[in-house]
Design a protein around this motif. Structure first.
Motif, mmCIF file in Angstrom:
data_model
loop_
_atom_site.group_PDB
_atom_site.id
_atom_site.type_symbol
_atom_site.label_atom_id
_atom_site.label_comp_id
_atom_site.label_asym_id
_atom_site.label_seq_id
_atom_site.Cartn_x
_atom_site.Cartn_y
_atom_site.Cartn_z
ATOM 1 N N ALA A 79 0.827 -1.210 0.000
ATOM 2 C CA ALA A 79 0.000 0.000 0.000
ATOM 3 C C ALA A 79 0.860 1.258 0.000
ATOM 4 C CB ALA A 79 -0.943 -0.002 1.201
ATOM 5 N N VAL A 80 1.939 1.249 0.775
ATOM 6 C CA VAL A 80 2.865 2.390 0.789
ATOM 7 C C VAL A 80 3.490 2.565 -0.588
ATOM 8 C CG1 VAL A 80 5.087 3.191 1.727
ATOM 9 C CG2 VAL A 80 3.314 2.330 3.272
ATOM 10 N N ASN A 81 3.843 1.468 -1.240
ATOM 11 C CA ASN A 81 4.443 1.553 -2.570
ATOM 12 C C ASN A 81 3.444 2.020 -3.624
ATOM 13 O OD1 ASN A 81 7.405 0.590 -2.878
ATOM 14 N ND2 ASN A 81 6.518 -0.591 -1.214
ATOM 15 N N VAL A 82 2.193 1.620 -3.500
ATOM 16 C CA VAL A 82 1.160 2.121 -4.410
ATOM 17 C C VAL A 82 1.003 3.631 -4.209
ATOM 18 C CG1 VAL A 82 -1.323 2.093 -4.868
ATOM 19 C CG2 VAL A 82 -0.062 -0.046 -4.709
ATOM 20 N N ALA A 83 1.029 4.085 -2.963
ATOM 21 C CA ALA A 83 0.949 5.527 -2.692
ATOM 22 C C ALA A 83 2.121 6.261 -3.341
ATOM 23 C CB ALA A 83 0.904 5.788 -1.189
ATOM 24 N N GLY A 84 3.305 5.653 -3.278
ATOM 25 C CA GLY A 84 4.469 6.249 -3.937
ATOM 26 C C GLY A 84 4.299 6.325 -5.447
#
Length: 171
Positions: A79-84
């Motif tokens: 999820a953090v990587n998708v936000a990035g």
């Protein structure tokens, strides 16, 4: 080497390996495998996230929050990587459509330059605070305070659960 520098270098090393896996798989899926670009990128993105998570979980943050569910950590990490990735897309959208910088070079600078820099900061923050947060950080977040181990009250109430090394609160 200072712990902060060690953490940053470990995060960067995992990121470089993830980028290589993402790019290599994308190129192979688009070339010899013959997949369309969106499917190829989706699959290579998942592979890159997996490599980055493994590098951080087994390397950079191997001592952090050992009791946490790996599946939960992986889901939050993705999820953090998708936000990035969304930050990078937003930078391209603003540059290309709002500011009118429509050349390939402008798209590259806004997405792979500015967007990647901002996304990396977001990913580093998210990885260290949301994915691999320590037990002490969770106690602070949950209660709003961190017990001072030097106080008699904390010494009386903090005990270690047998065989786990985790603090339990009995008071």
């Amino acid at each position: 080497m200072r712990p902060g520098a060690r953490e940053l270098l470990g995060f960067a090393a995992a990121g470089v390996c993830a980028y290589a896996a993402d790019l290599g798989l994308f190129l192979w899926l688009r070339g010899p495998a013959g997949l369309d670009p969106l499917t190829a990128k989706a699959l290579s993105f998942v592979a890159g996230c997996t490599v980055a998570y493994a590098g951080n979980a087994l390397g950079t943050y191997r001592r952090a929050d050992a009791g946490a569910s790996r599946l939960r950590q992986y889901a939050v990490f993705c999820a953090v990587n998708v936000a990035g990735a969304l930050v990078q897309l937003l930078c391209i959208a603003v540059s290309h459509y709002a500011l009118g910088f429509t050349s390939r070079r402008a798209d590259t600078v806004s997405g792979a330059g500015i967007g990647m820099a901002l996304a990396t900061v977001l990913r580093f923050w998210g990885t260290r605070t949301l994915v691999f947060r320590s037990q002490a950080a969770r106690t602070t977040q949950d209660t709003g305070t961190t017990p001072d181990p030097r106080t008699p009250q904390a010494a009386q109430t903090a005990q270690t659960a047998p065989g786990t090394g985790q603090a339990t609160w009995t008071g």
